[in-house]
Design a protein around this motif. Structure first.
Motif, PDB file in Angstrom:
ATOM      1  N   LYS A   1     -12.276  14.951 -30.253  1.00  0.00           N
ATOM      2  CA  LYS A   1     -12.361  15.686 -31.512  1.00  0.00           C
ATOM      3  C   LYS A   1     -11.367  15.150 -32.536  1.00  0.00           C
ATOM      4  O   LYS A   1     -11.674  15.110 -33.730  1.00  0.00           O
TER       5      LYS A   1
ATOM      6  N   PHE B   1     -18.434  20.398 -39.153  1.00  0.00           N
ATOM      7  CA  PHE B   1     -18.531  21.276 -37.988  1.00  0.00           C
ATOM      8  C   PHE B   1     -19.806  21.005 -37.188  1.00  0.00           C
ATOM      9  O   PHE B   1     -19.791  21.017 -35.959  1.00  0.00           O
TER      10      PHE B   1
ATOM     11  N   ASN C   1     -19.401  17.459 -35.445  1.00  0.00           N
ATOM     12  CA  ASN C   1     -18.364  17.569 -34.423  1.00  0.00           C
ATOM     13  C   ASN C   1     -18.897  18.310 -33.198  1.00  0.00           C
ATOM     14  O   ASN C   1     -18.766  17.837 -32.065  1.00  0.00           O
ATOM     15  N   SER C   2     -19.513  19.454 -33.416  1.00  0.00           N
ATOM     16  CA  SER C   2     -20.039  20.250 -32.301  1.00  0.00           C
ATOM     17  C   SER C   2     -21.165  19.522 -31.576  1.00  0.00           C
ATOM     18  O   SER C   2     -21.236  19.542 -30.345  1.00  0.00           O
TER      19      SER C   2
ATOM     20  N   LEU D   1     -10.475  22.311 -31.896  1.00  0.00           N
ATOM     21  CA  LEU D   1     -11.278  22.333 -33.118  1.00  0.00           C
ATOM     22  C   LEU D   1     -10.409  22.456 -34.373  1.00  0.00           C
ATOM     23  O   LEU D   1     -10.627  21.740 -35.351  1.00  0.00           O
TER      24      LEU D   1
ATOM     25  N   PHE E   1      -9.996  19.790 -37.308  1.00  0.00           N
ATOM     26  CA  PHE E   1     -10.352  20.170 -38.669  1.00  0.00           C
ATOM     27  C   PHE E   1      -9.218  19.820 -39.635  1.00  0.00           C
ATOM     28  O   PHE E   1      -9.459  19.318 -40.740  1.00  0.00           O
TER      29      PHE E   1
END
Length: 126
Positions: free
Chosen positions: A46, A72, A75-76, A105, A109
């Motif tokens: 990540k 998001f 990434n997910s 996460l 971010f």
């Protein structure tokens, strides 16, 4: 005394046979005896994604809510494909889908935002 030495020798040999975390991270369907090692791999995956996506979003003139949602989602999706299709781990062993997707996460971010802002400001502003 000789038995202790033989036991130590066997332990060292077993640890030498075990592939490193890095080797297992890039090899599909690896054995993860220590759950924390796998979660560390997810964490660093990540971080790398945050850095790369921040660079790409900064180079492309992406702005606002669309950029955040895309980060998001991508990434997910990449993490899900990695652990479900490539590593084929049982998500319940790690606390479920949510726990794996949450792992690292917010730091990812933050890395993404800083990188995005720096690249965007450097390229697209006077």
């Amino acid at each position: 005394m000789k038995q202790d030495t033989a036991v130590r020798k066997r332990k060292v040999e077993q640890e030498e046979e075990k592939p490193s975390v890095y080797a297992r991270a890039f090899k599909g369907e690896s054995e993860w005896e220590d759950k924390d090692e796998f979660l560390d791999v997810i964490y660093w995956l990540k971080q790398i994604l945050g850095l790369l996506l921040g660079c790409v979003w900064g180079i492309l003139p992406l702005k606002g809510f669309v950029g955040l949602l895309l980060f998001f989602a991508i990434n997910s999706l990449i993490v899900y494909v990695y652990f479900n299709s490539f590593q084929k781990v049982d998500e319940e062993e790690y606390g479920g889908l949510g726990e794996i997707l949450k792992e690292g996460l917010m730091t990812s971010f933050a890395t993404f935002l800083v990188t995005w802002i720096i690249f965007y400001s450097a390229i697209h502003t006077d």
